[in-house]
Design an enzyme around this catalytic site. Structure first.
Site, PDB file in Angstrom:
ATOM      1  N   LYS A 208     -11.648  -0.441  -3.719  1.00  0.00           N
ATOM      2  CA  LYS A 208     -12.561  -1.435  -3.140  1.00  0.00           C
ATOM      3  C   LYS A 208     -13.424  -0.774  -2.060  1.00  0.00           C
ATOM      4  O   LYS A 208     -14.633  -0.894  -2.053  1.00  0.00           O
ATOM      5  CB  LYS A 208     -11.739  -2.590  -2.559  1.00  0.00           C
ATOM      6  CG  LYS A 208     -12.579  -3.654  -1.914  1.00  0.00           C
ATOM      7  CD  LYS A 208     -11.738  -4.836  -1.458  1.00  0.00           C
ATOM      8  CE  LYS A 208     -12.575  -5.769  -0.603  1.00  0.00           C
ATOM      9  NZ  LYS A 208     -11.845  -6.933  -0.131  1.00  0.00           N
ATOM     10  N   GLU A 214      -5.384   8.215  -0.320  1.00  0.00           N
ATOM     11  CA  GLU A 214      -4.659   8.599  -1.547  1.00  0.00           C
ATOM     12  C   GLU A 214      -5.620   8.685  -2.731  1.00  0.00           C
ATOM     13  O   GLU A 214      -5.600   9.645  -3.505  1.00  0.00           O
ATOM     14  CB  GLU A 214      -3.577   7.545  -1.872  1.00  0.00           C
ATOM     15  CG  GLU A 214      -2.411   7.510  -0.900  1.00  0.00           C
ATOM     16  CD  GLU A 214      -2.645   6.556   0.261  1.00  0.00           C
ATOM     17  OE1 GLU A 214      -3.818   6.256   0.592  1.00  0.00           O
ATOM     18  OE2 GLU A 214      -1.638   6.102   0.840  1.00  0.00           O
ATOM     19  N   GLY A 269      -8.051  -7.003  -2.247  1.00  0.00           N
ATOM     20  CA  GLY A 269      -7.512  -5.962  -3.140  1.00  0.00           C
ATOM     21  C   GLY A 269      -6.403  -6.486  -4.033  1.00  0.00           C
ATOM     22  O   GLY A 269      -6.370  -6.237  -5.242  1.00  0.00           O
ATOM     23  N   ARG A 270      -5.466  -7.245  -3.447  1.00  0.00           N
ATOM     24  CA  ARG A 270      -4.321  -7.727  -4.228  1.00  0.00           C
ATOM     25  C   ARG A 270      -4.668  -8.931  -5.098  1.00  0.00           C
ATOM     26  O   ARG A 270      -3.804  -9.460  -5.791  1.00  0.00           O
ATOM     27  CB  ARG A 270      -3.147  -8.034  -3.298  1.00  0.00           C
ATOM     28  CG  ARG A 270      -3.484  -8.964  -2.145  1.00  0.00           C
ATOM     29  CD  ARG A 270      -2.387  -8.956  -1.088  1.00  0.00           C
ATOM     30  NE  ARG A 270      -2.725  -9.757   0.081  1.00  0.00           N
ATOM     31  CZ  ARG A 270      -3.416  -9.325   1.123  1.00  0.00           C
ATOM     32  NH1 ARG A 270      -3.879  -8.071   1.124  1.00  0.00           N
ATOM     33  NH2 ARG A 270      -3.659 -10.104   2.149  1.00  0.00           N
ATOM     34  N   GLU A 355       2.093  -8.539   1.094  1.00  0.00           N
ATOM     35  CA  GLU A 355       0.920  -8.152   1.883  1.00  0.00           C
ATOM     36  C   GLU A 355       0.183  -9.421   2.335  1.00  0.00           C
ATOM     37  O   GLU A 355      -0.465  -9.436   3.372  1.00  0.00           O
ATOM     38  CB  GLU A 355      -0.007  -7.233   1.065  1.00  0.00           C
ATOM     39  CG  GLU A 355      -0.854  -6.323   1.949  1.00  0.00           C
ATOM     40  CD  GLU A 355      -1.664  -5.281   1.188  1.00  0.00           C
ATOM     41  OE1 GLU A 355      -2.524  -5.673   0.378  1.00  0.00           O
ATOM     42  OE2 GLU A 355      -1.455  -4.082   1.407  1.00  0.00           O
ATOM     43  N   HIS A 386      23.296  -6.224 -15.242  1.00  0.00           N
ATOM     44  CA  HIS A 386      24.325  -5.191 -15.183  1.00  0.00           C
ATOM     45  C   HIS A 386      24.168  -4.338 -13.945  1.00  0.00           C
ATOM     46  O   HIS A 386      24.679  -3.219 -13.891  1.00  0.00           O
ATOM     47  CB  HIS A 386      24.265  -4.347 -16.467  1.00  0.00           C
ATOM     48  CG  HIS A 386      24.501  -5.195 -17.674  1.00  0.00           C
ATOM     49  ND1 HIS A 386      25.765  -5.469 -18.158  1.00  0.00           N
ATOM     50  CD2 HIS A 386      23.635  -5.893 -18.453  1.00  0.00           C
ATOM     51  CE1 HIS A 386      25.657  -6.280 -19.203  1.00  0.00           C
ATOM     52  NE2 HIS A 386      24.372  -6.563 -19.399  1.00  0.00           N
ATOM     53  N   LYS A 506      -1.683   4.309   8.708  1.00  0.00           N
ATOM     54  CA  LYS A 506      -2.775   5.160   8.191  1.00  0.00           C
ATOM     55  C   LYS A 506      -3.344   6.008   9.320  1.00  0.00           C
ATOM     56  O   LYS A 506      -3.582   7.201   9.159  1.00  0.00           O
ATOM     57  CB  LYS A 506      -3.907   4.289   7.620  1.00  0.00           C
ATOM     58  CG  LYS A 506      -3.587   3.601   6.314  1.00  0.00           C
ATOM     59  CD  LYS A 506      -4.856   2.900   5.804  1.00  0.00           C
ATOM     60  CE  LYS A 506      -4.545   1.907   4.715  1.00  0.00           C
ATOM     61  NZ  LYS A 506      -5.678   1.087   4.321  1.00  0.00           N
TER      62      LYS A 506
END
Ligand code: F6P
Length: 542
Positions: A208, A214, A269-270, A355, A386, A506
């Site tokens: 965005k 990253e 973003g999410r 978030e 399990h 950050k």
């Protein structure tokens, strides 16, 4: 927004007393007293059937929770979002992911601009591009067709695309290979590209802001990888496209903005997997099925916008989440899809829910005096059974569960699907009703083992059932959780659409990185723990 603080609202106070009255009543008793409960406490919308009868509630609980929603201004806040008002107060932005799935021809004018027209202009460009890649018409630098698509992004620019790709794999073009690179750990990039040939590989750089460390680090490594294999920087033009809101930075990176697909700062973003961030999804499943996905989102939006609270799936599920978080002290929610294709759905929901609602102050900046967003987690069934279900069944913590199941398998094979779904129903039943001491004893269990085998039950769950996992249904499901988040964020009076909490880390990493790489011993001004760790790392890497 309401002026009365949450804990002072009449419905909140009534819920506190009601919670105390309810103590000691359990699901066995509630079902015995109301034999139709399993038919009554259900709701259905957009092809999703919700059984919420196995929750620790009575009709009175529901009535009070709905009152709490009313006193919290849920309907008004929802309508403000749909109108495009700047409800993301700390970033002064509209929150309009719902506009991403409005049908062509609809109109939503915000600040004098029809955002729906903008959305469809981008969707049409995405479709033209996707068709070219899928047909082989889009050629790489050496003239070969593209066979591999690598999405590089992180957070909302990764989790949505990867979740949707996995969820809709059945519907994808199997001649194309899709990879997703997110982590700045080089292993992610190296393993994702090691068997790909550069002349057949297209990188979709999804960010965005186009400023995320990253993603830019991986994008630069991708460019080096490509250029070193194809021998010229000219190759970048045919092998890189960008998805972003920031054309300037895209151009700076060296991607022609003609190969950029835009979106807008009113898409969080999410909340962006149905924007141009879904480009890899569209290439994978084709534009028509991508439109089915959007239609599913829209159907759930309409349901959320118009159904009365007591029949409204996201409102009901959102309120139940508030009930457990704030009145029972539940810290987590487990989402357990009995559908292998939904294996990344819990990871996707972690960003969406945590978030959004991991906040400690109200919209006006006052500290909250109640719990906000729960920890979301999960794994597909039956695998989780399990592993961690033991704690849900017999541990000391209350963990509300959402089960998700389907009537039809996309890969019918023998009895597999009936066995799978029998486990959904069995788990919900075991959680709710458990097994009493008498029942354990009646099975002939040795006296010393009896307490170990007792299952207290009374552990709440929702069961969501749909016919089959399709692009449309996936859209419904994602929109359902988006609006659950919205409902809860509204009750808690927080800004579900900012994420300031990720910034400090950050900034500190940006400070620390040069201290790790400098060739001379840096002067360290951190706390003694951080200083010592940095020195230890420098000696380890030396
Ligand atoms: O660091 C958190 C975050 O800002 C998320 O909200 C976002 O989805 C992610 O980083 C990626 O951001 P971008 O798409 O701008 O690269």
């Amino acid at each position: 927004m309401p002026t009365v603080p949450l804990r002072d609202r009449a419905a909140w106070k009534a819920l506190e007393s009601h919670h105390a009255e309810l103590a000691g009543r359990d699901l066995r008793e509630l079902f015995a007293a109301d034999p139709d409960r399993g038919e009554r406490l259900t709701a259905e919308a957009a092809g999703l059937y919700l059984d919420y009868s196995k929750n620790l509630i009575t009709d009175e609980t529901l009535r009070l929770l709905v009152r709490l929603a009313e006193e919290s201004g849920l309907a008004e806040h929802r309508d403000a979002m749909f109108r495009g008002e700047p409800i993301n107060v700390s970033e002064h932005r509209s929150v309009l992911h719902v506009a991403l799935r409005l049908p062509k021809g609809a109109s939503l004018v915000v600040d004098g601009v029809d955002v729906v027209a903008q959305v469809h202009e981008v969707l049409d460009r995405m479709a033209a591009f996707a068709r070219r890649v899928r047909s082989g018409d889009w050629k790489g630098h050496t003239g070969k067709r593209i066979r591999n698509i690598v999405n590089i992004g992180i957070g909302g620019s990764d989790l949505g695309p990867v979740m949707a790709y996995e969820a809709l794999r059945h519907y994808t073009d199997r001649d194309l290979t899709f990879r997703f690179v997110s982590n700045v750990d080089a292993t992610d990039f190296v393993e994702a590209t090691r068997d790909l040939s550069a002349d057949e590989t297209l990188f979709v750089i999804s960010s965005k802001t186009f400023g995320t460390l990253e993603t830019l680090t991986n994008a630069h490594s991708a460019r080096d990888w490509l250029v070193s294999r194809l021998g010229t920087p000219d190759a970048v033009a045919k092998h890189f496209v960008a998805v972003s809101t920031n054309a300037e930075r895209v151009a700076e990176f060296g991607i022609d903005t003609a190969n950029m697909f835009g979106f807008w700062d009113w898409v969080g973003g999410r909340y962006s997997m149905d924007s141009a961030i879904g480009l890899s999804t569209m290439v994978a499943i084709g534009p028509e099925q991508f439109h089915d996905l959007l239609a599913g989102f829209h159907e759930m939006d309409e349901h959320f916008r118009s159904a009365p609270p007591a029949e409204n799936l996201p409102v009901l599920m959102g309120l139940l989440g508030v009930w457990y978080a704030n009145f029972f002290g539940a810290q987590t929610v487990a989402v357990l899809p009995y559908e292998q294709y939904l294996k990344r759905f819990p990871a996707y929901l972690q960003q969406l829910t945590m978030e959004s609602n991991g906040k400690h102050v109200t919209l006006v900046g006052d500290p909250v005096d109640y719990d906000t967003g729960a920890v979301y987690w999960g794994e597909p069934g039956t695998n989780g059974q399990h592993s961690f279900y033991q704690l849900i069944h017999q541990g000391t913590r209350l963990i509300p569960v959402d089960f998700i199941g389907f009537g039809k398998s996309l890969n019918p094979l023998g009895e597999h699907h009936d066995l799978l779904v029998s486990n959904v129903f069995a788990q919900a039943q075991a959680l709710a009703f458990g097994k009493t001491e008498d029942e354990v004893r009646a099975e002939g269990t040795a006296a010393d083992v009896v307490p170990h085998r007792v299952m207290q039950g009374n552990r709440p769950s929702n069961v969501l059932l749909a016919e089959q996992l399709t692009p449309r249904l996936l859209g419904c499901l994602v929109a359902l959780y988006e609006h659950i988040v919205f409902t809860q964020g509204t009750i808690w009076g927080i800004d579900s659409f900012d994420q300031w909490g990720v910034e400090l880390g950050k900034q500190l990493a940006a400070q620390i990185a040069p201290e790790l790489t400098s060739s001379t011993e840096p002067e360290l001004g951190h706390d003694s723990s951080t200083n010592t760790l940095i020195r230890r790392y420098r000696s380890l890497k030396a």
